[in-house]
Design a protein around this motif. Structure first.
Motif, PDB file in Angstrom:
ATOM      1  N   LYS A   1      47.499  40.212  49.462  1.00 30.53           N
ATOM      2  CA  LYS A   1      46.738  41.165  49.058  1.00 30.53           C
ATOM      3  C   LYS A   1      45.184  41.605  49.755  1.00 30.53           C
ATOM      4  O   LYS A   1      45.047  42.727  50.028  1.00 30.53           O
ATOM      5  N   SER A   2      44.261  40.378  49.950  1.00 31.28           N
ATOM      6  CA  SER A   2      43.277  40.670  50.564  1.00 31.28           C
ATOM      7  C   SER A   2      43.317  41.032  51.888  1.00 31.28           C
ATOM      8  O   SER A   2      42.883  41.889  52.338  1.00 31.28           O
TER       9      SER A   2
ATOM     10  N   ALA B   1      44.336  44.653  51.766  1.00 34.15           N
ATOM     11  CA  ALA B   1      43.122  45.610  51.517  1.00 34.15           C
ATOM     12  C   ALA B   1      42.197  45.746  52.573  1.00 34.15           C
ATOM     13  O   ALA B   1      41.516  46.887  53.122  1.00 34.15           O
TER      14      ALA B   1
ATOM     15  N   SER C   1      34.345  41.568  48.057  1.00 36.42           N
ATOM     16  CA  SER C   1      35.178  40.771  48.429  1.00 36.42           C
ATOM     17  C   SER C   1      34.758  39.656  47.656  1.00 36.42           C
ATOM     18  O   SER C   1      33.955  38.649  48.068  1.00 36.42           O
TER      19      SER C   1
ATOM     20  N   ASP D   1      38.004  42.994  45.353  1.00 38.53           N
ATOM     21  CA  ASP D   1      38.922  41.757  45.772  1.00 38.53           C
ATOM     22  C   ASP D   1      38.302  40.702  44.947  1.00 38.53           C
ATOM     23  O   ASP D   1      37.692  40.176  45.550  1.00 38.53           O
ATOM     24  N   GLN D   2      38.817  40.225  43.803  1.00 32.81           N
ATOM     25  CA  GLN D   2      39.927  40.928  43.008  1.00 32.81           C
ATOM     26  C   GLN D   2      39.341  41.088  41.676  1.00 32.81           C
ATOM     27  O   GLN D   2      38.219  40.479  41.127  1.00 32.81           O
TER      28      GLN D   2
ATOM     29  N   LEU E   1      42.152  45.024  43.211  1.00 29.98           N
ATOM     30  CA  LEU E   1      43.194  44.130  43.769  1.00 29.98           C
ATOM     31  C   LEU E   1      43.373  43.067  42.353  1.00 29.98           C
ATOM     32  O   LEU E   1      42.468  42.868  41.680  1.00 29.98           O
TER      33      LEU E   1
END
Length: 436
Positions: A211-212, A215, A233, A313-314, A351
């Protein structure tokens, strides 16, 4: 501080009297100042007079010198305002507001200034006995952010204004060489998604799906198109982001970055060239821990910097009030971020980590029901993207193959993207911009 508070607070008595005088002359003028409240008046007498006027309006009684006098007498407040003489002065002598709406707006602004001064004084006072600095900062931010003018909260638009803006967008889209909104670098789904305006986009998946990395890959892709993005982040730090993007752009495995004498002069040159290119990308990153108030404050700042989208995130890492269950805390934070998209008029890519229950199924592809176990997220999301790599579970399947399932899309079709590949060695996804 005592010397500061001893000063006369911001106020304009003449302006207050002018507004009241204008209402006596033309009671219909009160319809133009519905945002004004009695508490916005600085002078106590004017507060009481305006409250009496509002009470008469509520009962649909006439508003004039006689009825206001009677109302204040009934409340036993006529003497405290200075008697009938003060009412006569306002009705006959005080200057009349030629633009009652502008005067009312100024009175509200002065009221908010006084409120801010009082709030700031309270914050300073508590600062001398602070026990939990993080809670103190969070509470202070929340109190200041709560001080907003009513005008900033109520933004009514006529149908004519809405239709005019809509036609402008459509005309722009018809004439533009490119589609309206942002392009994520997903060949199929970019045709379905309208990434502009007040959109909350969830990117959800289990740990290990990337996911990160997805992104960050989207942010870099947008950057190569000249679209500025801001990244909060909380999950991955900025050093990891730098290493991943350098690894892909220079085509050097990041595992050797910090191994002594493992990069030759040619490799250094590639890294230097890649860093020069990546340095020009319009991306802002903040990797500090934060609660929801911190997130909102940072998003407002990123908006002012010119960002067209904010990536968070997230969701699961944003702290929430003590005493709340994770389900309620995460749900409240998600709802707050949806409201923030409407305030900022810009999309947020949020996220979200799904819980492990889906891994007990034979088919481990995420579905919307998995979100319900994390929090009330589906209701707030305008779009939901589920990230899945079957090769993560089944070693017989190529781990680079990625499925991005657009499971919800309020303003378009849904579908599955299979043309974006995961570069495991580099820890990033292969999207148009980062390879460009």
């Amino acid at each position: 501080m005592d010397q500061l508070l001893s000063r006369i607070p911001p106020q304009d008595i003449n302006m207050e009297e002018s507004v009241l005088s204008a209402i006596f002359i033309n009671p219909k003028g009160i319809e133009e100042i519905e945002d004004l409240t009695p508490d916005d008046f600085y002078k106590s007498s004017n507060k009481k007079i305006f409250q009496a006027i509002l009470d008469l309006k509520k009962r649909r009684d006439p508003i004039d010198l006689m009825t206001v006098t009677t109302e204040l007498t009934k409340k036993e407040e006529i003497e405290s305002i200075g008697g009938v003489a003060y009412l006569v002065y306002i009705a006959d002598t005080a200057p009349v507001a030629t633009n009652i709406s502008a005067y009312a707006t100024r009175i509200i602004e002065l009221s908010k200034a006084r409120e801010l001064i009082s709030t700031a004084a309270g914050i300073v006072e508590k600062g001398f006995n602070v026990k939990n600095i993080d809670q103190y900062i969070s509470d202070s931010q929340a109190k200041i952010l709560d001080i907003q003018t009513t005008a900033s909260k109520d933004k009514f638009s006529t149908m004519e204004e809405i239709m005019t803006e809509s036609l402008k967008r459509i005309e722009q889209a018809q004439k533009s060489e490119f589609k309206l909104g942002l392009n994520f670098g997903m060949p199929k789904l970019d045709n379905y998604m309208q990434v502009w305006g007040s959109k909350l986009i969830l990117l959800a998946g289990r740990p290990g799906m990337g996911k990160s990395s997805m992104a960050f890959s989207i942010a870099v892709h947008l950057g190569f198109q000249g679209d500025m993005s801001g990244i909060l982040s909380i999950e991955m730090d900025k050093e990891q982001f730098a290493d991943k993007t350098l690894s892909v752009k220079a085509d050097i495995n990041s595992m050797v970055f910090y191994a002594r004498d493992s990069i030759n002069s040619y490799g250094y040159q590639r890294l230097t060239d890649a860093a020069a290119i990546l340095s020009d990308l319009p991306i802002y990153i903040d990797d500090s821990e934060c609660n929801i108030e911190d997130v909102k404050r940072k998003c407002r700042k990123l908006k002012k910097l010119g960002c067209k989208i904010i990536i968070i995130d997230q969701l699961n890492q944003i702290s929430y009030d003590k005493g709340l269950t994770p389900y309620i805390g995460i749900s409240k934070n998600c709802s707050a971020l949806k409201m923030l998209t409407k305030e900022l008029r810009m999309p947020i890519l949020l996220l979200c980590q799904l819980n492990r229950n889906l891994e007990t199924r034979s088919n481990k592809r995420p579905i919307k029901a998995d979100l319900a176990e994390t929090g009330r997220l589906e209701q707030d999301a305008d779009m939901i993207l589920f990230l899945h790599r079957e090769g993560y579970y089944d070693k017989k399947v190529d781990e680079s193959i990625t499925e991005i399932n657009l499971s919800k899309n309020r303003q378009g079709e849904t579908g599955v993207e299979r043309q974006v590949l995961f570069n495991k060695k580099r820890g990033m996804f292969q999207m148009g911009g980062i390879n460009g």
